[in-house]
Design a protein around this motif. Structure first.
Motif, PDB file in Angstrom:
ATOM      1  N   ASN A 168      38.094  52.692  49.670  1.00 44.37           N
ATOM      2  CA  ASN A 168      37.626  51.487  48.976  1.00 44.37           C
ATOM      3  C   ASN A 168      36.350  51.751  48.185  1.00 44.37           C
ATOM      4  OD1 ASN A 168      39.724  50.034  50.119  1.00 44.37           O
ATOM      5  ND2 ASN A 168      38.507  49.343  51.854  1.00 44.37           N
ATOM      6  N   ASP A 169      36.054  53.028  47.921  1.00 42.48           N
ATOM      7  CA  ASP A 169      34.844  53.384  47.179  1.00 42.48           C
ATOM      8  C   ASP A 169      34.938  52.910  45.736  1.00 42.48           C
ATOM      9  OD1 ASP A 169      33.967  54.646  49.474  1.00 42.48           O
ATOM     10  OD2 ASP A 169      34.760  56.602  48.884  1.00 42.48           O
ATOM     11  N   ILE A 204      42.712  44.332  45.876  1.00 40.28           N
ATOM     12  CA  ILE A 204      42.291  43.738  44.600  1.00 40.28           C
ATOM     13  C   ILE A 204      42.670  42.258  44.535  1.00 40.28           C
ATOM     14  CG2 ILE A 204      42.548  43.817  42.096  1.00 40.28           C
ATOM     15  CD1 ILE A 204      40.973  46.154  43.250  1.00 40.28           C
ATOM     16  N   THR A 205      43.910  41.929  44.887  1.00 43.10           N
ATOM     17  CA  THR A 205      44.328  40.517  44.835  1.00 43.10           C
ATOM     18  C   THR A 205      43.547  39.679  45.848  1.00 43.10           C
ATOM     19  OG1 THR A 205      46.168  41.014  46.346  1.00 43.10           O
ATOM     20  CG2 THR A 205      46.647  40.999  43.981  1.00 43.10           C
ATOM     21  N   GLY A 206      43.186  40.276  46.985  1.00 44.52           N
ATOM     22  CA  GLY A 206      42.365  39.572  47.970  1.00 44.52           C
ATOM     23  C   GLY A 206      40.991  39.241  47.416  1.00 44.52           C
ATOM     24  N   PRO A 211      36.703  35.062  44.688  1.00 38.23           N
ATOM     25  CA  PRO A 211      35.828  35.786  43.764  1.00 38.23           C
ATOM     26  C   PRO A 211      34.333  35.508  43.927  1.00 38.23           C
ATOM     27  CG  PRO A 211      36.845  33.934  42.649  1.00 38.23           C
ATOM     28  CD  PRO A 211      37.429  33.973  44.029  1.00 38.23           C
ATOM     29  N   PHE A 212      33.975  34.492  44.720  1.00 36.27           N
ATOM     30  CA  PHE A 212      32.571  34.108  44.792  1.00 36.27           C
ATOM     31  C   PHE A 212      31.799  34.818  45.897  1.00 36.27           C
ATOM     32  CE2 PHE A 212      34.790  30.417  42.872  1.00 36.27           C
ATOM     33  CZ  PHE A 212      34.185  30.476  41.638  1.00 36.27           C
ATOM     34  N   ALA A 218      31.641  42.213  43.160  1.00 38.10           N
ATOM     35  CA  ALA A 218      31.352  43.604  42.785  1.00 38.10           C
ATOM     36  C   ALA A 218      32.655  44.385  42.600  1.00 38.10           C
ATOM     37  CB  ALA A 218      30.484  44.258  43.855  1.00 38.10           C
ATOM     38  N   THR A 219      33.612  44.157  43.504  1.00 39.97           N
ATOM     39  CA  THR A 219      34.911  44.835  43.404  1.00 39.97           C
ATOM     40  C   THR A 219      35.624  44.468  42.111  1.00 39.97           C
ATOM     41  OG1 THR A 219      35.201  44.908  45.810  1.00 39.97           O
ATOM     42  CG2 THR A 219      37.198  45.062  44.473  1.00 39.97           C
ATOM     43  N   ILE A 220      35.627  43.163  41.795  1.00 38.14           N
ATOM     44  CA  ILE A 220      36.280  42.695  40.568  1.00 38.14           C
ATOM     45  C   ILE A 220      35.602  43.281  39.338  1.00 38.14           C
ATOM     46  CG2 ILE A 220      36.769  40.657  39.153  1.00 38.14           C
ATOM     47  CD1 ILE A 220      36.986  39.076  41.820  1.00 38.14           C
TER      48      ILE A 220
END
Length: 325
Positions: A168-169, A204-206, A211-212, A218-220
């Motif tokens: 997940n880096d 990614i979908t999670g 998103p908040f 940061a991932t998005i």
């Protein structure tokens, strides 16, 4: 010399003219966005089927270094004048509306009625292969046949890969963004499916669902940076090949569509599965023939035929329209 207005900027680039053409392009965007929601179907395939693929590549290629140079210098009108705004905006809105508004519906159809849903896509893609094949110059030449075989083998191998566990880096999330958007541009290859193979579809979908949260945001952000890099880089490469080696590139893309048919065949049997976050995910499956002719099978074959007829009708209509013009 008169000063440029935003209306001049809007009309500067190529794209649809009038409400009817804008609505048509928006609808094609809806279809592309819907396809991108499904692991196994590519938005690029829909762009190919609906005849906007080359226009899409040209529009993406218009987002170049000169655009960013003007943008950073706050020469906004000069910057946006370079873009194919009349193409990008209606198409982009359609894609966004589909992803935001139809995600639940497509999730429901794929989980509750998978065979008829995959059947409709199978018919669409099967007909599109014939449509593209007819557009090739000397399709049975050695060069074209060679590129078709290479494309088919490449796509077949890609859709046959088994999902793996990956880190997940941030660097890997960035790489997933590059790979995912590259696949979405290519007809026959699904960005969602490649994310599944890379073990990051759920991750990614999670993040997008929540998103908040700072970590998800940061991932998005990292993922979007990867998608922008892949979009601007790979689209230019593909656009160059379309301009300089159009027939061979079309033959290769035809092969990709043929190879991807393995993934969209409606009838499958699960060979291997795995529980991920409390949900059963298919790791490996195999195509089979329908064992019984029940109502669902009849519906699926009907949708295959209707999808096939719809694409052939659209191609016939487009051909007549081109002759009239």
């Amino acid at each position: 010399m008169s000063k440029k207005t935003w209306k001049d900027v809007w009309n500067a680039g190529p794209g649809p003219v009038g409400t009817k053409e804008m609505t048509t392009l928006f609808t094609k965007g809806l279809a592309m966005g819907t396809a991108d929601l499904i692991p196994g179907v590519s938005g690029g395939t829909i762009a190919f089927i609906t005849g906007i693929y080359e226009g899409l590549l040209e529009a993406i290629a218009s987002i170049n270094k000169d655009f960013f140079k003007d943008l950073l210098s706050l020469r906004l009108k000069s910057a946006f004048e370079r873009l194919h705004l009349r193409f990008i905006i209606p198409l982009g809105l359609g894609i966004a509306v589909a992803i935001l508004g139809l995600a639940r519906l497509m999730h429901f159809l794929l989980n509750e009625h998978p065979i008829p849903t995959w059947g409709s896509f199978f018919g669409l893609i099967a007909a599109s292969i014939l449509v593209i094949w007819k557009q090739l110059d000397a399709p049975f030449s050695a060069k074209n046949m060679g590129m078709i075989v290479i494309g088919a083998v490449f796509a077949w191998m890609m859709v046959s890969l088994i999902p793996v566990d990956t880190p997940n880096d941030w660097w890997f999330i960035y790489l997933c963004g590059v790979i995912g958007i590259t696949a979405m541009i290519l007809p026959g290859l699904s960005g969602s499916f490649l994310l599944l193979i890379l073990g990051k579809y759920e991750f990614i979908t999670g993040a997008i669902k929540n998103p908040f949260l700072v970590s998800n945001l940061a991932t998005i952000g990292v993922f979007l940076c990867g998608t922008v890099t892949g979009l601007l880089g790979f689209s230019k490469i593909l656009n160059w090949f379309m301009k300089h080696y159009h027939n061979l590139t079309m033959a290769f893309l035809t092969g990709i569509l043929i190879g991807s048919m393995k993934k969209v065949w409606p009838w499958k049997v699960i060979v291997e599965s795995k529980v991920i976050r409390g949900k059963v995910k298919v790791i490996r499956d195999a195509n089979i023939l329908p064992s019984t002719i029940d109502g669902e099978t009849v519906v699926a074959f009907t949708l295959i035929i209707l999808g096939f007829i719809a694409v052939m009708w659209m191609e016939n209509y487009s051909s007549k329209k081109r002759l009239m013009n």
